[in-house]
Design a protein around this motif. Structure first.
Motif, PDB file in Angstrom:
ATOM      1  N   GLU A 167       0.848  -1.217   0.000  1.00 20.13           N
ATOM      2  CA  GLU A 167       0.000   0.000   0.000  1.00 20.13           C
ATOM      3  C   GLU A 167       0.868   1.245   0.000  1.00 20.13           C
ATOM      4  O   GLU A 167       1.695   1.429   0.927  1.00 20.13           O
ATOM      5  N   PHE A 168       0.666   2.066  -1.010  1.00 20.54           N
ATOM      6  CA  PHE A 168       1.472   3.276  -1.181  1.00 20.54           C
ATOM      7  C   PHE A 168       0.537   4.462  -1.389  1.00 20.54           C
ATOM      8  O   PHE A 168      -0.401   4.378  -2.184  1.00 20.54           O
ATOM      9  N   GLU A 169       0.826   5.554  -0.702  1.00 25.13           N
ATOM     10  CA  GLU A 169       0.027   6.775  -0.906  1.00 25.13           C
ATOM     11  C   GLU A 169       0.976   7.891  -1.334  1.00 25.13           C
ATOM     12  O   GLU A 169       2.041   8.085  -0.727  1.00 25.13           O
ATOM     13  N   LEU A 170       0.587   8.599  -2.399  1.00 25.05           N
ATOM     14  CA  LEU A 170       1.422   9.700  -2.882  1.00 25.05           C
ATOM     15  C   LEU A 170       1.215  10.920  -1.980  1.00 25.05           C
ATOM     16  O   LEU A 170       0.096  11.393  -1.817  1.00 25.05           O
ATOM     17  N   LEU A 171       2.309  11.429  -1.406  1.00 23.12           N
ATOM     18  CA  LEU A 171       2.216  12.595  -0.519  1.00 23.12           C
ATOM     19  C   LEU A 171       2.634  13.877  -1.239  1.00 23.12           C
ATOM     20  O   LEU A 171       2.075  14.936  -0.997  1.00 23.12           O
ATOM     21  N   ALA A 172       3.643  13.771  -2.080  1.00 21.30           N
ATOM     22  CA  ALA A 172       4.166  14.959  -2.774  1.00 21.30           C
ATOM     23  C   ALA A 172       4.942  14.503  -3.997  1.00 21.30           C
ATOM     24  O   ALA A 172       5.391  13.358  -4.075  1.00 21.30           O
ATOM     25  N   LYS A 173       5.088  15.426  -4.945  1.00 23.21           N
ATOM     26  CA  LYS A 173       5.808  15.054  -6.181  1.00 23.21           C
ATOM     27  C   LYS A 173       6.399  16.303  -6.827  1.00 23.21           C
ATOM     28  O   LYS A 173       6.014  17.435  -6.498  1.00 23.21           O
ATOM     29  N   THR A 174       7.314  16.084  -7.749  1.00 22.95           N
ATOM     30  CA  THR A 174       7.831  17.214  -8.511  1.00 22.95           C
ATOM     31  C   THR A 174       6.756  17.669  -9.498  1.00 22.95           C
ATOM     32  O   THR A 174       6.015  16.842 -10.041  1.00 22.95           O
ATOM     33  N   ARG A 175       6.690  18.984  -9.697  1.00 25.16           N
ATOM     34  CA  ARG A 175       5.717  19.501 -10.661  1.00 25.16           C
ATOM     35  C   ARG A 175       6.322  19.515 -12.067  1.00 25.16           C
ATOM     36  O   ARG A 175       5.643  19.767 -13.041  1.00 25.16           O
ATOM     37  N   ASP A 176       7.644  19.307 -12.166  1.00 24.49           N
ATOM     38  CA  ASP A 176       8.267  19.351 -13.493  1.00 24.49           C
ATOM     39  C   ASP A 176       9.399  18.327 -13.573  1.00 24.49           C
ATOM     40  O   ASP A 176       9.143  17.141 -13.682  1.00 24.49           O
ATOM     41  N   ASP A 177      10.644  18.769 -13.527  1.00 20.46           N
ATOM     42  CA  ASP A 177      11.761  17.821 -13.677  1.00 20.46           C
ATOM     43  C   ASP A 177      11.903  16.926 -12.447  1.00 20.46           C
ATOM     44  O   ASP A 177      11.696  17.375 -11.316  1.00 20.46           O
ATOM     45  N   ALA A 178      12.319  15.683 -12.687  1.00 22.45           N
ATOM     46  CA  ALA A 178      12.711  14.815 -11.576  1.00 22.45           C
ATOM     47  C   ALA A 178      14.061  15.307 -11.058  1.00 22.45           C
ATOM     48  O   ALA A 178      14.799  16.001 -11.777  1.00 22.45           O
ATOM     49  N   ALA A 179      14.395  14.938  -9.826  1.00 27.18           N
ATOM     50  CA  ALA A 179      15.658  15.416  -9.239  1.00 27.18           C
ATOM     51  C   ALA A 179      16.858  14.978 -10.088  1.00 27.18           C
ATOM     52  O   ALA A 179      17.744  15.783 -10.404  1.00 27.18           O
ATOM     53  N   PHE A 226       7.059  20.051  -5.154  1.00 22.97           N
ATOM     54  CA  PHE A 226       8.286  20.811  -5.352  1.00 22.97           C
ATOM     55  C   PHE A 226       8.578  20.929  -6.838  1.00 22.97           C
ATOM     56  O   PHE A 226       7.842  20.376  -7.669  1.00 22.97           O
ATOM     57  N   SER A 227       9.616  21.692  -7.174  1.00 22.04           N
ATOM     58  CA  SER A 227       9.895  21.985  -8.579  1.00 22.04           C
ATOM     59  C   SER A 227      11.401  22.153  -8.761  1.00 22.04           C
ATOM     60  O   SER A 227      12.059  22.770  -7.921  1.00 22.04           O
ATOM     61  N   PHE A 228      11.925  21.569  -9.831  1.00 19.04           N
ATOM     62  CA  PHE A 228      13.370  21.700 -10.058  1.00 19.04           C
ATOM     63  C   PHE A 228      13.722  22.416 -11.344  1.00 19.04           C
ATOM     64  O   PHE A 228      14.890  22.705 -11.588  1.00 19.04           O
ATOM     65  N   SER A 229      12.717  22.709 -12.188  1.00 13.91           N
ATOM     66  CA  SER A 229      13.093  23.270 -13.487  1.00 13.91           C
ATOM     67  C   SER A 229      13.667  24.681 -13.328  1.00 13.91           C
ATOM     68  O   SER A 229      14.557  25.089 -14.086  1.00 13.91           O
ATOM     69  N   GLY A 230      13.207  25.438 -12.309  1.00 18.13           N
ATOM     70  CA  GLY A 230      13.747  26.786 -12.088  1.00 18.13           C
ATOM     71  C   GLY A 230      15.215  26.742 -11.684  1.00 18.13           C
ATOM     72  O   GLY A 230      16.024  27.567 -12.140  1.00 18.13           O
ATOM     73  N   LEU A 231      15.571  25.760 -10.853  1.00 18.32           N
ATOM     74  CA  LEU A 231      16.966  25.647 -10.414  1.00 18.32           C
ATOM     75  C   LEU A 231      17.869  25.254 -11.590  1.00 18.32           C
ATOM     76  O   LEU A 231      18.967  25.779 -11.759  1.00 18.32           O
ATOM     77  N   ARG A 260      23.121  22.174  -3.335  1.00 20.95           N
ATOM     78  CA  ARG A 260      22.600  22.578  -2.022  1.00 20.95           C
ATOM     79  C   ARG A 260      21.112  22.916  -2.120  1.00 20.95           C
ATOM     80  O   ARG A 260      20.308  22.530  -1.272  1.00 20.95           O
ATOM     81  N   ALA A 261      20.726  23.626  -3.195  1.00 18.59           N
ATOM     82  CA  ALA A 261      19.320  24.017  -3.351  1.00 18.59           C
ATOM     83  C   ALA A 261      18.422  22.785  -3.547  1.00 18.59           C
ATOM     84  O   ALA A 261      17.328  22.702  -2.972  1.00 18.59           O
ATOM     85  N   VAL A 262      18.877  21.829  -4.356  1.00 21.63           N
ATOM     86  CA  VAL A 262      18.077  20.611  -4.584  1.00 21.63           C
ATOM     87  C   VAL A 262      17.948  19.820  -3.280  1.00 21.63           C
ATOM     88  O   VAL A 262      16.857  19.387  -2.881  1.00 21.63           O
ATOM     89  N   VAL A 263      19.086  19.657  -2.605  1.00 19.44           N
ATOM     90  CA  VAL A 263      19.093  18.874  -1.365  1.00 19.44           C
ATOM     91  C   VAL A 263      18.181  19.530  -0.321  1.00 19.44           C
ATOM     92  O   VAL A 263      17.359  18.870   0.314  1.00 19.44           O
ATOM     93  N   GLN A 264      18.309  20.853  -0.188  1.00 16.15           N
ATOM     94  CA  GLN A 264      17.494  21.569   0.804  1.00 16.15           C
ATOM     95  C   GLN A 264      16.001  21.380   0.529  1.00 16.15           C
ATOM     96  O   GLN A 264      15.203  21.143   1.440  1.00 16.15           O
ATOM     97  N   ALA A 290      22.167   7.986  -4.182  1.00 16.19           N
ATOM     98  CA  ALA A 290      23.619   7.773  -4.122  1.00 16.19           C
ATOM     99  C   ALA A 290      24.344   9.062  -3.716  1.00 16.19           C
ATOM    100  O   ALA A 290      25.527   9.027  -3.362  1.00 16.19           O
ATOM    101  N   ASN A 291      23.647  10.186  -3.764  1.00 15.92           N
ATOM    102  CA  ASN A 291      24.291  11.475  -3.506  1.00 15.92           C
ATOM    103  C   ASN A 291      24.600  11.640  -2.011  1.00 15.92           C
ATOM    104  O   ASN A 291      23.699  11.658  -1.176  1.00 15.92           O
ATOM    105  N   ALA A 292      25.902  11.778  -1.712  1.00 16.00           N
ATOM    106  CA  ALA A 292      26.331  11.798  -0.301  1.00 16.00           C
ATOM    107  C   ALA A 292      25.793  13.024   0.436  1.00 16.00           C
ATOM    108  O   ALA A 292      25.451  12.934   1.617  1.00 16.00           O
ATOM    109  N   ALA A 293      25.707  14.161  -0.260  1.00 18.28           N
ATOM    110  CA  ALA A 293      25.204  15.375   0.399  1.00 18.28           C
ATOM    111  C   ALA A 293      23.736  15.193   0.782  1.00 18.28           C
ATOM    112  O   ALA A 293      23.318  15.588   1.882  1.00 18.28           O
ATOM    113  N   LEU A 294      22.955  14.566  -0.099  1.00 18.36           N
ATOM    114  CA  LEU A 294      21.542  14.329   0.193  1.00 18.36           C
ATOM    115  C   LEU A 294      21.388  13.331   1.339  1.00 18.36           C
ATOM    116  O   LEU A 294      20.584  13.528   2.258  1.00 18.36           O
TER     117      LEU A 294
END
Ligand code: KG4
Ligand code: ZN
Length: 350
Positions: A167-179, A226-231, A260-264, A290-294
């Motif tokens: 059982e999986f429920e979607l809580l949040a998603k990107t509105r554009d690009d994936a990370a 959230f959204s990543f296309s602006g970054l 840093r912005a993506v991770v934050q 795999a990203n150590a900062a994340l």
């Protein structure tokens, strides 16, 4: 063949050592793994197509499908041989059948169907993202649902409430690009080769993460999504400005500021979801895990709230077949098996 019967027969053999073959071919890795039971991986084989696609700066679907077709037999044979079993020992075949590149998925699905039919074994279609989540079960024997899971890959970025194994429920998603997609595109703008995520992470090690302000009003709002296309566009614009005005750009600083912005963003949104659900376990999955900062930032933030944080071993972060096997095993435990009508699907659905 009656697949429900085949699944039941397979389940009765669980206690005698249950050998499951798993296949993954959704994007640019042809992978196979053999599992003995739920979380024990006997072998894994993988053929990466990265050198083929690097020439074009991204995955070329037709080239991916052809390469899967050329390699799948050798990869499966290698996994079976390394596991020290024979093909006739296989009790079930699990295969990633969605989401992904349809032509690429079809190669794995068709091969798995042929094998399952020949063996009279159940065939289990597996959601690739559920596979990424299951990679954590392989790494952490003690991990059980429920938990909140951030799935960040090249094609998808979702935060899910994993209520149980099914059982999986979607809580949040990107509105554009994936990370991962944003990492890849920002990396490409900085002149780094495909896949850009790991390359950008390396470059960021030498950079000042506060050198370039990368704010996003949407990500800082109360929105769950959230959204990543602006970054990503901010990075592209910095590179263009450099080209037009000749102002020297410190690429390591740009990489570090972008990361840093993506991770934050991912940390903030994941923390909200922990609060919203009342869960005390946060799990990270998908290639970007795999990203150590994340990894470090999520762990810090979760633990500061008294929550536990889990992520897969590095080799289970990006696409692999062992994670598909683990997720497939859980589907089988619920009595689910697919027939030969199993199809490949490009889109993701819960
Ligand atoms: O899950 P995955 O292997 O394939 C998909 O299902 O999409 O994820 C691949 C994505 C790519 O976009 C890649 O650049 C990104 O994960 N990635 C990373 C890192 N390693 C892989 N992104 C940031 N930092 C990394 N270390
Ligand atoms: Zn993936």
């Amino acid at each position: 063949m009656n697949y429900a019967d085949a699944a039941r027969r397979a389940l009765t053999s669980l206690k005698d050592g249950f050998i499951l073959l798993a296949i993954e071919s959704s994007c640019d890795e042809t992978a196979a793994a053999v599992l003995n039971g739920r979380r024990s991986v006997l072998s894994a084989a993988i053929h990466t197509q990265i050198p083929l696609h690097r020439l074009y700066g991204g995955v070329v679907p037709e080239i991916a499908s052809r390469s899967h077709a050329e390699r799948i037999r050798a990869v499966v044979d290698e996994a079976v041989t390394r596991a020290g079993v024979s093909v006739s020992d296989i009790s079930a075949v699990a295969v990633a059948n969605r989401p992904g590149l349809v032509g690429a998925l079809l190669v794995g699905v068709s091969y798995a169907k042929g094998l399952a039919y020949a063996l009279g074994a159940p065939l289990i279609g597996v959601d690739h993202l559920q596979g990424h989540i299951a990679a954590n079960y392989l790494t952490h024997g003690e991990l059980e649902p429920p938990f909140v899971c951030l799935v960040a890959s090249g094609g998808h970025s979702h935060i899910l409430h994993v209520r149980s194994y099914s059982e999986f429920e979607l809580l949040a998603k990107t509105r554009d690009d994936a990370a991962g997609e944003a990492f890849d595109k920002a990396a490409r703008a900085l002149g780094l080769p495909y896949p850009g995520g790991p390359e950008l992470e390396k470059l960021a090690l030498d950079g000042d993460a506060y050198a370039y302000p990368m704010r996003s009003a949407f990500n800082e709002s109360d929105e769950s999504d959230f959204s990543f296309s602006g970054l990503k566009t901010a990075v592209v614009n910095l590179v263009h400005t450099e080209a037009q005005r000749g102002a020297r750009l410190n690429r390591a600083d740009v990489a570090a500021s972008f990361q840093r912005a993506v991770v934050q963003t991912l940390v903030d949104k994941s923390m909200r979801c922990l609060e919203r659900t009342g869960e005390s376990t946060l799990v990270l999955a998908g290639g970007v895990s795999a990203n150590a900062a994340l990894r470090a930032a999520l762990k810090r933030a979760a633990e500061a709230r008294g929550a536990r944080c889990f992520y897969p071993e590095p080799h289970y972060c990006t696409d692999n077949a062992a994670m598909i096997g683990c997720a497939g095993y859980h589907r089988l435990l619920q009595g689910c098996a697919d027939g030969l009508a199993l199809d490949a699907e490009a889109e993701w659905r819960l």
